[in-house]
Write a protein that holds these residues in place. Structure first.
Motif, PDB file in Angstrom:
ATOM      1  N   VAL A 139       0.824  -1.207   0.000  1.00 54.70           N
ATOM      2  CA  VAL A 139       0.000   0.000   0.000  1.00 54.70           C
ATOM      3  C   VAL A 139       0.862   1.263   0.000  1.00 54.70           C
ATOM      4  O   VAL A 139       0.626   2.172  -0.802  1.00 54.70           O
ATOM      5  N   PRO A 140       1.900   1.371   0.869  1.00 53.86           N
ATOM      6  CA  PRO A 140       2.744   2.569   0.807  1.00 53.86           C
ATOM      7  C   PRO A 140       3.414   2.744  -0.557  1.00 53.86           C
ATOM      8  O   PRO A 140       3.581   3.869  -1.032  1.00 53.86           O
ATOM      9  N   GLY A 141       3.782   1.639  -1.184  1.00 52.03           N
ATOM     10  CA  GLY A 141       4.397   1.712  -2.501  1.00 52.03           C
ATOM     11  C   GLY A 141       3.438   2.226  -3.557  1.00 52.03           C
ATOM     12  O   GLY A 141       3.810   3.044  -4.404  1.00 52.03           O
ATOM     13  N   VAL A 142       2.198   1.753  -3.503  1.00 54.29           N
ATOM     14  CA  VAL A 142       1.183   2.245  -4.450  1.00 54.29           C
ATOM     15  C   VAL A 142       0.920   3.727  -4.200  1.00 54.29           C
ATOM     16  O   VAL A 142       0.829   4.523  -5.146  1.00 54.29           O
ATOM     17  N   GLN A 143       0.809   4.113  -2.933  1.00 50.20           N
ATOM     18  CA  GLN A 143       0.596   5.520  -2.600  1.00 50.20           C
ATOM     19  C   GLN A 143       1.727   6.383  -3.146  1.00 50.20           C
ATOM     20  O   GLN A 143       1.497   7.473  -3.680  1.00 50.20           O
TER      21      GLN A 143
ATOM     22  N   MET B 279       1.407   6.625  -7.042  1.00 55.44           N
ATOM     23  CA  MET B 279       0.312   7.502  -7.425  1.00 55.44           C
ATOM     24  C   MET B 279       0.658   8.959  -7.148  1.00 55.44           C
ATOM     25  O   MET B 279       0.373   9.847  -7.954  1.00 55.44           O
ATOM     26  N   ALA B 280       1.286   9.210  -5.994  1.00 52.43           N
ATOM     27  CA  ALA B 280       1.673  10.575  -5.635  1.00 52.43           C
ATOM     28  C   ALA B 280       2.722  11.127  -6.598  1.00 52.43           C
ATOM     29  O   ALA B 280       2.819  12.342  -6.791  1.00 52.43           O
ATOM     30  N   ALA B 281       3.508  10.229  -7.194  1.00 57.04           N
ATOM     31  CA  ALA B 281       4.526  10.643  -8.168  1.00 57.04           C
ATOM     32  C   ALA B 281       3.923  10.915  -9.542  1.00 57.04           C
ATOM     33  O   ALA B 281       4.627  11.375 -10.449  1.00 57.04           O
ATOM     34  N   GLY B 282       2.634  10.637  -9.705  1.00 61.26           N
ATOM     35  CA  GLY B 282       1.977  10.848 -10.984  1.00 61.26           C
ATOM     36  C   GLY B 282       2.213   9.741 -11.985  1.00 61.26           C
ATOM     37  O   GLY B 282       2.102   9.944 -13.195  1.00 61.26           O
ATOM     38  N   MET B 283       2.526   8.545 -11.489  1.00 58.12           N
ATOM     39  CA  MET B 283       2.810   7.401 -12.350  1.00 58.12           C
ATOM     40  C   MET B 283       1.641   6.419 -12.343  1.00 58.12           C
ATOM     41  O   MET B 283       0.840   6.396 -11.414  1.00 58.12           O
ATOM     42  N   LYS B 284       1.563   5.593 -13.375  1.00 57.94           N
ATOM     43  CA  LYS B 284       0.627   4.479 -13.364  1.00 57.94           C
ATOM     44  C   LYS B 284       1.199   3.384 -12.460  1.00 57.94           C
ATOM     45  O   LYS B 284       2.422   3.217 -12.387  1.00 57.94           O
ATOM     46  N   VAL B 285       0.319   2.640 -11.788  1.00 58.55           N
ATOM     47  CA  VAL B 285       0.786   1.624 -10.847  1.00 58.55           C
ATOM     48  C   VAL B 285       0.084   0.290 -11.091  1.00 58.55           C
ATOM     49  O   VAL B 285      -1.145   0.216 -11.129  1.00 58.55           O
ATOM     50  N   LEU B 286       0.886  -0.752 -11.248  1.00 56.75           N
ATOM     51  CA  LEU B 286       0.396  -2.125 -11.267  1.00 56.75           C
ATOM     52  C   LEU B 286       0.607  -2.721  -9.881  1.00 56.75           C
ATOM     53  O   LEU B 286       1.718  -2.651  -9.340  1.00 56.75           O
ATOM     54  N   GLY B 287      -0.447  -3.284  -9.314  1.00 50.62           N
ATOM     55  CA  GLY B 287      -0.358  -3.880  -7.988  1.00 50.62           C
ATOM     56  C   GLY B 287      -0.280  -5.393  -8.080  1.00 50.62           C
ATOM     57  O   GLY B 287      -1.262  -6.050  -8.453  1.00 50.62           O
TER      58      GLY B 287
ATOM     59  N   GLU C  46      -6.991  -5.573  -1.600  1.00 53.89           N
ATOM     60  CA  GLU C  46      -8.021  -4.537  -1.562  1.00 53.89           C
ATOM     61  C   GLU C  46      -7.405  -3.169  -1.289  1.00 53.89           C
ATOM     62  O   GLU C  46      -7.847  -2.153  -1.842  1.00 53.89           O
ATOM     63  N   GLY C  47      -6.378  -3.153  -0.445  1.00 50.64           N
ATOM     64  CA  GLY C  47      -5.686  -1.906  -0.164  1.00 50.64           C
ATOM     65  C   GLY C  47      -4.983  -1.361  -1.390  1.00 50.64           C
ATOM     66  O   GLY C  47      -5.017  -0.159  -1.662  1.00 50.64           O
ATOM     67  N   LEU C  48      -4.340  -2.248  -2.149  1.00 46.96           N
ATOM     68  CA  LEU C  48      -3.666  -1.831  -3.383  1.00 46.96           C
ATOM     69  C   LEU C  48      -4.676  -1.225  -4.358  1.00 46.96           C
ATOM     70  O   LEU C  48      -4.429  -0.164  -4.950  1.00 46.96           O
ATOM     71  N   LYS C  49      -5.794  -1.905  -4.517  1.00 52.44           N
ATOM     72  CA  LYS C  49      -6.831  -1.434  -5.437  1.00 52.44           C
ATOM     73  C   LYS C  49      -7.421  -0.118  -4.965  1.00 52.44           C
ATOM     74  O   LYS C  49      -7.656   0.800  -5.769  1.00 52.44           O
ATOM     75  N   ARG C  50      -7.657  -0.022  -3.663  1.00 50.45           N
ATOM     76  CA  ARG C  50      -8.249   1.199  -3.103  1.00 50.45           C
ATOM     77  C   ARG C  50      -7.367   2.421  -3.357  1.00 50.45           C
ATOM     78  O   ARG C  50      -7.864   3.528  -3.590  1.00 50.45           O
ATOM     79  N   GLU C  51      -6.055   2.212  -3.331  1.00 50.33           N
ATOM     80  CA  GLU C  51      -5.128   3.327  -3.513  1.00 50.33           C
ATOM     81  C   GLU C  51      -4.872   3.662  -4.980  1.00 50.33           C
ATOM     82  O   GLU C  51      -4.143   4.601  -5.284  1.00 50.33           O
ATOM     83  N   GLY C  52      -5.473   2.897  -5.881  1.00 49.37           N
ATOM     84  CA  GLY C  52      -5.400   3.252  -7.295  1.00 49.37           C
ATOM     85  C   GLY C  52      -4.621   2.317  -8.196  1.00 49.37           C
ATOM     86  O   GLY C  52      -4.461   2.592  -9.394  1.00 49.37           O
TER      87      GLY C  52
END
Length: 225
Positions: free
Chosen positions: A176-180, A183-191, A201-207
């Motif tokens: 979750v911190p990695g996804v956050q 996302m905060a860096a403005g990048m696309k994220v694969l979880g 669910e946390g990964l998905k929730r964070e985008g």
């Protein structure tokens, strides 16, 4: 038939839990080390709270919960030392990830690793798993920036050093911190949620866009998800 080509200009891999299967060993050890300090926590709770975070931020949380300061060198003298010792027995690569690194290495397409762990630790785990030759010259650690994940600093630093704009990068994370951070860096994220203990669910929730099998990576990256 050849595999597709990624649409992103740069692919940034997390290390633990994405390239190497270190999370079980590292978190079982952390549970024991925290118990020695008087902080009782389950393995599942340890993973939920601390996976993907820098040890300095873990120390801050532990100190707040215990109501006392730990030795300033606790991350290095205790956690990192014991973790490296535990990894000496050998670490496995995440299932299917070697094939994906081989695919990327065969393309004129850049990729790198950005981890909360130190360079020494990455050399140990990636070396033990046989993946180090793919990434030894493109390793970025939270020690190189002011704030670790979930702050975007590390991913922004990696992109800048590799010469790519954040919006053209894709991050592959399992925490979750990695996804956050991605996302905060403005990048696309694969979880990546191939481990049953991953907070999918946390990964998905964070985008993040979830996937469970590294063999799906070429199609996901070429399609831009």
């Amino acid at each position: 038939m050849s595999k597709p080509v990624p649409s992103a200009s740069l692919i940034i891999f997390d290390c633990d839990g994405v390239l190497v299967d270190t999370e079980r060993v590292a978190n079982e050890l952390l549970v024991r080390l925290l118990a020695d300090l008087g902080m009782v926590i389950t393995y599942a709770e340890c993973r939920r709270r601390f996976v993907g975070r820098s040890l300095s931020s873990v120390q801050e949380d532990v100190e707040a919960e215990l109501g006392r300061k730990l030795a300033p060198d606790w991350p290095d003298a205790v956690v990192r030392k014991e973790t490296l010792h535990a990894f000496e027995a050998g670490i496995e690569a995440i299932a299917g990830v070697r094939e994906q690194l081989e695919w990327l290495a065969g393309l004129p397409h850049p990729f790198c690793v950005a981890s909360s762990g130190q360079i020494q630790k990455m050399h140990a785990t990636l070396g033990s798993s046989g993946l180090l030759p793919f990434v030894k010259d493109v390793l970025f650690s939270a020690d190189m920036v002011g704030k670790g994940k979930p702050a975007p600093d590390l991913f922004l630093h990696a992109a800048a050093q590799m010469g790519h704009a954040p919006e053209t990068c894709v991050v592959i994370e399992d925490s979750v911190p990695g996804v956050q951070a991605g996302m905060a860096a403005g990048m696309k994220v694969l979880g990546y949620a191939g481990d049953p203990h991953t907070d999918a669910e946390g990964l998905k929730r964070e985008g993040a866009h979830l996937f469970h099998d590294m063999r799906a990576l070429p199609d996901l990256l070429s399609a831009g998800f």
